[in-house]
Design a protein around this motif. Structure first.
Motif, PDB file in Angstrom:
ATOM      1  N   VAL A   5       8.357   3.710   2.314  1.00 37.72           N
ATOM      2  CA  VAL A   5       8.073   2.303   2.049  1.00 37.72           C
ATOM      3  C   VAL A   5       7.815   2.174   0.558  1.00 37.72           C
ATOM      4  O   VAL A   5       6.913   2.831   0.026  1.00 37.72           O
ATOM      5  CB  VAL A   5       6.846   1.798   2.836  1.00 37.72           C
ATOM      6  CG1 VAL A   5       6.664   0.299   2.627  1.00 37.72           C
ATOM      7  CG2 VAL A   5       6.974   2.121   4.318  1.00 37.72           C
ATOM      8  N   VAL A   6       8.641   1.376  -0.115  1.00 39.88           N
ATOM      9  CA  VAL A   6       8.534   1.252  -1.577  1.00 39.88           C
ATOM     10  C   VAL A   6       8.279  -0.210  -1.923  1.00 39.88           C
ATOM     11  O   VAL A   6       8.627  -1.110  -1.165  1.00 39.88           O
ATOM     12  CB  VAL A   6       9.831   1.753  -2.270  1.00 39.88           C
ATOM     13  CG1 VAL A   6      10.088   3.217  -1.935  1.00 39.88           C
ATOM     14  CG2 VAL A   6      11.031   0.907  -1.882  1.00 39.88           C
ATOM     15  N   PRO A   7       7.674  -0.452  -3.080  1.00 39.18           N
ATOM     16  CA  PRO A   7       7.418  -1.852  -3.465  1.00 39.18           C
ATOM     17  C   PRO A   7       8.708  -2.573  -3.878  1.00 39.18           C
ATOM     18  O   PRO A   7       9.752  -1.944  -4.073  1.00 39.18           O
ATOM     19  CB  PRO A   7       6.455  -1.729  -4.644  1.00 39.18           C
ATOM     20  CG  PRO A   7       6.502  -0.320  -5.104  1.00 39.18           C
ATOM     21  CD  PRO A   7       7.120   0.517  -4.023  1.00 39.18           C
ATOM     22  N   ASP A   8       8.608  -3.895  -4.008  1.00 41.56           N
ATOM     23  CA  ASP A   8       9.765  -4.732  -4.376  1.00 41.56           C
ATOM     24  C   ASP A   8      10.061  -4.604  -5.873  1.00 41.56           C
ATOM     25  O   ASP A   8      10.076  -5.602  -6.597  1.00 41.56           O
ATOM     26  CB  ASP A   8       9.463  -6.215  -4.065  1.00 41.56           C
ATOM     27  CG  ASP A   8       9.192  -6.476  -2.587  1.00 41.56           C
ATOM     28  OD1 ASP A   8       9.348  -5.560  -1.769  1.00 41.56           O
ATOM     29  OD2 ASP A   8       8.826  -7.615  -2.260  1.00 41.56           O
ATOM     30  N   VAL A  38      13.947  -9.271   8.037  1.00 38.33           N
ATOM     31  CA  VAL A  38      13.503 -10.010   9.222  1.00 38.33           C
ATOM     32  C   VAL A  38      13.947  -9.228  10.460  1.00 38.33           C
ATOM     33  O   VAL A  38      15.139  -8.997  10.657  1.00 38.33           O
ATOM     34  CB  VAL A  38      14.109 -11.437   9.239  1.00 38.33           C
ATOM     35  CG1 VAL A  38      13.723 -12.175  10.516  1.00 38.33           C
ATOM     36  CG2 VAL A  38      13.663 -12.217   8.010  1.00 38.33           C
ATOM     37  N   ASP A  82       6.631  -4.921  -0.203  1.00 37.80           N
ATOM     38  CA  ASP A  82       5.274  -5.227  -0.672  1.00 37.80           C
ATOM     39  C   ASP A  82       4.403  -5.700   0.485  1.00 37.80           C
ATOM     40  O   ASP A  82       3.210  -5.409   0.524  1.00 37.80           O
ATOM     41  CB  ASP A  82       5.324  -6.343  -1.728  1.00 37.80           C
ATOM     42  CG  ASP A  82       5.634  -5.801  -3.115  1.00 37.80           C
ATOM     43  OD1 ASP A  82       5.761  -4.572  -3.252  1.00 37.80           O
ATOM     44  OD2 ASP A  82       5.747  -6.609  -4.046  1.00 37.80           O
ATOM     45  N   GLU A  83       5.009  -6.420   1.422  1.00 36.96           N
ATOM     46  CA  GLU A  83       4.205  -6.988   2.517  1.00 36.96           C
ATOM     47  C   GLU A  83       3.701  -5.895   3.456  1.00 36.96           C
ATOM     48  O   GLU A  83       2.653  -6.048   4.079  1.00 36.96           O
ATOM     49  CB  GLU A  83       4.997  -8.069   3.272  1.00 36.96           C
ATOM     50  CG  GLU A  83       6.170  -7.588   4.098  1.00 36.96           C
ATOM     51  CD  GLU A  83       7.458  -7.405   3.308  1.00 36.96           C
ATOM     52  OE1 GLU A  83       7.384  -7.146   2.083  1.00 36.96           O
ATOM     53  OE2 GLU A  83       8.539  -7.503   3.913  1.00 36.96           O
ATOM     54  N   VAL A  84       4.435  -4.780   3.534  1.00 39.05           N
ATOM     55  CA  VAL A  84       3.955  -3.659   4.347  1.00 39.05           C
ATOM     56  C   VAL A  84       2.891  -2.873   3.576  1.00 39.05           C
ATOM     57  O   VAL A  84       1.841  -2.508   4.109  1.00 39.05           O
ATOM     58  CB  VAL A  84       5.122  -2.724   4.738  1.00 39.05           C
ATOM     59  CG1 VAL A  84       4.610  -1.483   5.457  1.00 39.05           C
ATOM     60  CG2 VAL A  84       6.128  -3.471   5.608  1.00 39.05           C
ATOM     61  N   LEU A  85       3.146  -2.663   2.273  1.00 35.27           N
ATOM     62  CA  LEU A  85       2.203  -1.906   1.451  1.00 35.27           C
ATOM     63  C   LEU A  85       0.875  -2.632   1.291  1.00 35.27           C
ATOM     64  O   LEU A  85      -0.143  -2.027   0.992  1.00 35.27           O
ATOM     65  CB  LEU A  85       2.814  -1.630   0.072  1.00 35.27           C
ATOM     66  CG  LEU A  85       4.006  -0.671   0.074  1.00 35.27           C
ATOM     67  CD1 LEU A  85       4.635  -0.595  -1.310  1.00 35.27           C
ATOM     68  CD2 LEU A  85       3.580   0.720   0.523  1.00 35.27           C
ATOM     69  N   SER A  86       0.889  -3.947   1.447  1.00 37.02           N
ATOM     70  CA  SER A  86      -0.366  -4.704   1.320  1.00 37.02           C
ATOM     71  C   SER A  86      -0.980  -4.985   2.687  1.00 37.02           C
ATOM     72  O   SER A  86      -1.998  -5.659   2.775  1.00 37.02           O
ATOM     73  CB  SER A  86      -0.111  -6.004   0.576  1.00 37.02           C
ATOM     74  OG  SER A  86       0.790  -6.808   1.301  1.00 37.02           O
ATOM     75  N   GLY A  87      -0.357  -4.462   3.740  1.00 34.02           N
ATOM     76  CA  GLY A  87      -0.938  -4.607   5.072  1.00 34.02           C
ATOM     77  C   GLY A  87      -0.782  -5.996   5.656  1.00 34.02           C
ATOM     78  O   GLY A  87      -1.438  -6.326   6.645  1.00 34.02           O
ATOM     79  N   LYS A  88       0.093  -6.824   5.060  1.00 36.40           N
ATOM     80  CA  LYS A  88       0.213  -8.194   5.566  1.00 36.40           C
ATOM     81  C   LYS A  88       1.048  -8.274   6.829  1.00 36.40           C
ATOM     82  O   LYS A  88       0.828  -9.125   7.671  1.00 36.40           O
ATOM     83  CB  LYS A  88       0.876  -9.080   4.500  1.00 36.40           C
ATOM     84  CG  LYS A  88      -0.122  -9.640   3.524  1.00 36.40           C
ATOM     85  CD  LYS A  88       0.600 -10.433   2.465  1.00 36.40           C
ATOM     86  CE  LYS A  88      -0.155 -10.332   1.182  1.00 36.40           C
ATOM     87  NZ  LYS A  88       0.715 -10.301   0.021  1.00 36.40           N
ATOM     88  N   GLU A 115       3.134  -6.033   9.974  1.00 36.32           N
ATOM     89  CA  GLU A 115       3.277  -4.768  10.647  1.00 36.32           C
ATOM     90  C   GLU A 115       4.709  -4.286  10.459  1.00 36.32           C
ATOM     91  O   GLU A 115       5.641  -5.070  10.534  1.00 36.32           O
ATOM     92  CB  GLU A 115       3.015  -5.000  12.129  1.00 36.32           C
ATOM     93  CG  GLU A 115       2.543  -3.793  12.855  1.00 36.32           C
ATOM     94  CD  GLU A 115       2.244  -4.154  14.292  1.00 36.32           C
ATOM     95  OE1 GLU A 115       2.718  -3.439  15.176  1.00 36.32           O
ATOM     96  OE2 GLU A 115       1.571  -5.182  14.521  1.00 36.32           O
TER      97      GLU A 115
END
Lengths: 249, 249
Positions: free
Chosen positions: A48-51, A155, A17-23, A25
């Protein structure tokens, strides 16, 4: 059958989700692509898929069938958005079970800072392999794998350490690459590239316009596992391009 | 029904052997994610696929059904590896046709440097929309769209210019976000996050361990389109975390 198609293939599934929301890199796919490439494994898909358990499960199930190796990155931890293990279990229709060895390790390492919720990190899909590396300091924490799916954390520094524990499993024949810089645009050199691509089916010929480069307009890439074929294809393109060639690397 | 689920959704399909082989850094998905997010569109999938017609077609077909908007990046140009237009046509089972207006434009702009192969860039899926922007200097080169699929180029600077021509189409209610930095680890705060996630179904609560940060261990994100709900969920988490809160942004 061309030789390029026999390279082992891989897919990378980023749970993010953090990649899909651009938060944040995306660093993990980039790292894995380079490592796998160096090992001779052809990455054929990055997703890239959501959580979300169902979406992760569907992506894992499909990739597991389509590619030789699958790597997931992210979604393993003690919080509500960490659903990767459950998703992978669902993908293979097996239950999630708690590994008692991992649970003991978590209790031991956590000491006074132990929270019951941390034990979620001892949950694995039933039938999973727990792969331990040779580095004894880190090897107590295994990489979880089931069938051809390797479960890596999100991480980046930990993902890189974990991948080091398993990387030798994927060693295959490496790729050989050449790069040709052309001062002519794609339209002017396309026929030459098409011919090389047709003449050398086991070599991948790519062309990438570099609009802002001072000395060239197009980067032509010539890649394959058969070094002799790469060299011959490169020579044919250099001859075809003639004075358009700025340099070859 | 929660409000977050009503956000328009999007998928980004990157056509990119060069990304899958680690040769170039992926910039286009990152750009589009941020732009769409700012417009209130939820990107739900990013997929990097090889320059192969069947694979692109399958990804486009699936994404077109599953999401409100689909953006493809790359694979449009005059060389043999540019197969995106043919793939999108195949996805919708329509033929590729040459647009005479585009062909004239290519001839005119190319002048003496015209190559017959450049006309491939006048090929479009039958029934495609050619969207022109208001900026007259660039608007002669349209964005090609068919149904809910927008076809963008792979060169980042051009993709960005093209997206600017269509961005207003996607304006929706924007997202509201808060960030909470915790000095406690995920295990210690997971219950509080779980509760907030359950109490505010239209708010997305994320937690991301920052192992190398000097002053905190976890970044908690609180996002949604309903600003009041985001504020209330954030307040509940801050109360629950108590002295673990380093700061809120």
């Amino acid at each position: 059958m061309n030789q390029a198609s026999r390279a082992p293939t891989a897919a990378i599934i980023v749970i993010g989700d953090e990649v899909l929301s651009g938060k944040v890199e995306e660093l993990n796919a980039r790292f894995l692509v380079r490592e796998l490439r160096a090992l001779g494994v052809a990455v054929r898909r990055i997703e890239v898929v959501p959580d979300l358990r169902e979406e992760i499960a569907a992506a894992v199930r499909k990739a597991s069938v389509a590619f030789d190796h699958v790597f997931t990155a992210g979604g393993i931890g003690p919080t509500h958005d960490d659903v990767t293990i459950a998703a992978i279990a669902a993908a293979f229709a097996v239950p999630v079970v708690r590994d008692s060895g991992l649970a003991d390790l978590i209790r031991e390492v956590s000491g006074e800072r132990f929270f019951e919720r941390d034990l979620r990190m001892a949950d694995v899909p039933e039938g999973a392999d727990l792969i331990r590396g040779e580095d004894t300091r880190h090897s107590r924490w295994p990489v979880i794998a089931i069938r051809n799916v390797y479960v890596l954390p999100g991480v980046p520094s930990i993902l890189q350490r974990k991948f080091a524990m398993i990387r030798e499993r994927f060693a295959a024949a490496p790729f050989h690459c050449r790069q040709i810089y052309s001062r002519e645009s794609e339209g002017a050199i396309a026929d030459t590239l098409d011919r090389a691509a047709a003449d050398f089916p086991n070599v991948a010929v790519g062309s990438y316009p570099h609009l802002d480069a001072p000395d060239h307009k197009v980067l032509v890439t010539v890649d394959g596992r058969d070094e002799a074929a790469v060299v011959r294809a490169c020579a044919q393109i250099v001859t075809g391009l003639g004075s358009a060639v700025v340099r070859v690397e």
